[in-house]
Design a protein around this motif. Structure first.
Motif, PDB file in Angstrom:
ATOM      1  N   CYS A 194       0.823  -1.224   0.000  1.00 11.21           N
ATOM      2  CA  CYS A 194       0.000   0.000   0.000  1.00 11.21           C
ATOM      3  C   CYS A 194       0.848   1.260   0.000  1.00 11.21           C
ATOM      4  N   CYS A 195       2.096   1.172   0.477  1.00  8.46           N
ATOM      5  CA  CYS A 195       2.966   2.343   0.461  1.00  8.46           C
ATOM      6  C   CYS A 195       3.386   2.723  -0.957  1.00  8.46           C
ATOM      7  N   GLY A 196       3.200   1.797  -1.886  1.00  8.88           N
ATOM      8  CA  GLY A 196       3.513   2.117  -3.270  1.00  8.88           C
ATOM      9  C   GLY A 196       2.659   3.262  -3.791  1.00  8.88           C
ATOM     10  N   GLY A 197       1.455   3.432  -3.218  1.00  5.61           N
ATOM     11  CA  GLY A 197       0.582   4.518  -3.624  1.00  5.61           C
ATOM     12  C   GLY A 197       1.174   5.875  -3.311  1.00  5.61           C
ATOM     13  N   MET A 198       1.895   5.971  -2.200  1.00  3.63           N
ATOM     14  CA  MET A 198       2.541   7.227  -1.833  1.00  3.63           C
ATOM     15  C   MET A 198       3.652   7.560  -2.830  1.00  3.63           C
ATOM     16  N   GLU A 199       4.466   6.569  -3.148  1.00  4.94           N
ATOM     17  CA  GLU A 199       5.559   6.789  -4.096  1.00  4.94           C
ATOM     18  C   GLU A 199       5.021   7.180  -5.468  1.00  4.94           C
ATOM     19  N   TYR A 200       3.959   6.506  -5.893  1.00  8.60           N
ATOM     20  CA  TYR A 200       3.362   6.795  -7.189  1.00  8.60           C
ATOM     21  C   TYR A 200       2.804   8.227  -7.232  1.00  8.60           C
ATOM     22  N   ALA A 201       2.156   8.663  -6.140  1.00  6.64           N
ATOM     23  CA  ALA A 201       1.591  10.013  -6.090  1.00  6.64           C
ATOM     24  C   ALA A 201       2.676  11.075  -6.173  1.00  6.64           C
ATOM     25  N   ILE A 202       3.792  10.845  -5.504  1.00  4.86           N
ATOM     26  CA  ILE A 202       4.888  11.824  -5.539  1.00  4.86           C
ATOM     27  C   ILE A 202       5.467  11.931  -6.946  1.00  4.86           C
ATOM     28  N   LYS A 203       5.677  10.802  -7.589  1.00  3.67           N
ATOM     29  CA  LYS A 203       6.239  10.817  -8.939  1.00  3.67           C
ATOM     30  C   LYS A 203       5.288  11.502  -9.923  1.00  3.67           C
ATOM     31  N   ARG A 204       3.990  11.253  -9.768  1.00  2.00           N
ATOM     32  CA  ARG A 204       2.998  11.938 -10.611  1.00  2.00           C
ATOM     33  C   ARG A 204       3.037  13.437 -10.374  1.00  2.00           C
ATOM     34  N   ALA A 205       3.159  13.832  -9.108  1.00  2.00           N
ATOM     35  CA  ALA A 205       3.153  15.253  -8.764  1.00  2.00           C
ATOM     36  C   ALA A 205       4.387  15.967  -9.294  1.00  2.00           C
ATOM     37  N   ILE A 206       5.537  15.317  -9.215  1.00  2.00           N
ATOM     38  CA  ILE A 206       6.758  15.921  -9.761  1.00  2.00           C
ATOM     39  C   ILE A 206       6.601  16.156 -11.256  1.00  2.00           C
ATOM     40  N   GLU A 207       6.085  15.150 -11.936  1.00  2.00           N
ATOM     41  CA  GLU A 207       5.898  15.272 -13.386  1.00  2.00           C
ATOM     42  C   GLU A 207       4.891  16.371 -13.719  1.00  2.00           C
ATOM     43  N   ALA A 208       3.779  16.408 -12.974  1.00  2.00           N
ATOM     44  CA  ALA A 208       2.739  17.394 -13.255  1.00  2.00           C
ATOM     45  C   ALA A 208       3.182  18.811 -12.925  1.00  2.00           C
ATOM     46  N   SER A 209       4.108  18.958 -11.985  1.00  2.00           N
ATOM     47  CA  SER A 209       4.584  20.289 -11.607  1.00  2.00           C
ATOM     48  C   SER A 209       5.478  20.914 -12.666  1.00  2.00           C
ATOM     49  N   GLY A 210       6.007  20.068 -13.561  1.00  2.00           N
ATOM     50  CA  GLY A 210       6.902  20.556 -14.603  1.00  2.00           C
ATOM     51  C   GLY A 210       8.300  20.842 -14.113  1.00  2.00           C
ATOM     52  N   LYS A 211       8.628  20.370 -12.910  1.00  2.00           N
ATOM     53  CA  LYS A 211       9.947  20.619 -12.344  1.00  2.00           C
ATOM     54  C   LYS A 211      10.748  19.329 -12.227  1.00  2.00           C
ATOM     55  N   ASP A 212      12.048  19.481 -12.157  1.00  2.00           N
ATOM     56  CA  ASP A 212      12.947  18.340 -12.000  1.00  2.00           C
ATOM     57  C   ASP A 212      13.459  18.332 -10.563  1.00  2.00           C
TER      58      ASP A 212
END
Length: 231
Positions: A194-212
């Motif tokens: 279930c912790c994989g959901g946290m990692e997935y959300a962060i990676k999605r957010a980084i991508e959506a923010s347009g920042k590296d």
């Protein structure tokens, strides 16, 4: 030498970590969400991990493998020993055993802001600018004994559990990343799926923010061991 040793089918593995917990020798760890035999010489070939696997993903095979090395296993256990009783041998802070006369002993915390729950945090607080973020799955602070010193210190802390909170963390995190100058992100998560959901959300957010934004992930087992750190 040819000997009996475990073989893990990654296609069947669900990353629950029960096999790693059952392996008294520390031969198994969860890597990228899958169980992995870390060292042949840590596997004694007795198979305590087999009945622990709910997915029938572990079986015996006979192949060329290094001999079981009991001395190396014992040395590894001492190195990774988690807190036992009241003392924490691996702690970077001075460990102590509480007694009747030292009830006033206090270990200072390292928290720099409040609130810390992701769903309660504003998206543009001044402490975010130029910050190194720690995003922690709720359970990690309880599993890892030296959490404040090793992870919270020097960081702005956000906590949550995607299984318990009925929110999409990615949306809130995207706004935080987009609206602020975030230097780095450290995620602490458990070995459980279930912790994989946290990692997935962060990676999605980084991508959506347009920042590296650099991301480091520390994976912690229920017994308090860090089984993997990846970037």
């Amino acid at each position: 030498m040819i000997r009996k040793i475990i073989e893990i089918d990654e296609e069947k593995c669900n990353g629950c970590g029960l096999c790693a917990k059952a392996c008294h020798e520390g031969a198994i760890a969860i890597v990228n969400g899958k169980a992995k035999l870390m060292r042949d010489d840590f596997c004694d070939g007795f198979g305590d991990c087999l009945p622990a696997c709910p997915m029938d993903a572990i079986h015996f095979t006979e192949r060329e493998a290094a001999a079981y090395d009991e001395k190396a296993v014992q040395a590894n256990k001492q190195k990774k020993s988690a807190c036992s009783g009241f003392t924490c041998p691996g702690s970077a802070l001075q460990s102590f055993t509480p007694k009747e006369d030292d009830s006033d002993v206090r270990v200072p915390g390292c928290l720099r802001q409040f609130p810390i729950q992701i769903k309660l945090l504003p998206t543009n607080a001044p402490y975010f600018n130029g910050a190194d973020l720690l995003i922690a799955a709720d359970c990690t602070a309880y599993a890892y004994g030296n959490f404040h010193h090793d992870f919270i210190r020097g960081k702005i802390t956000l906590i949550g559990c995607p299984k318990l909170d009925a929110v999409d963390y990615a949306e809130k995190l995207t706004e935080i990343f987009r609206n602020n100058d975030i230097k780095s992100i450290t995620l602490t998560r458990m070995t459980v799926p279930c912790c994989g959901g946290m990692e997935y959300a962060i990676k999605r957010a980084i991508e959506a923010s347009g920042k590296d934004i650099p991301l480091e992930v520390a994976v912690i087992s229920p017994d308090g061991s860090i089984v993997e750190i990846r970037k």
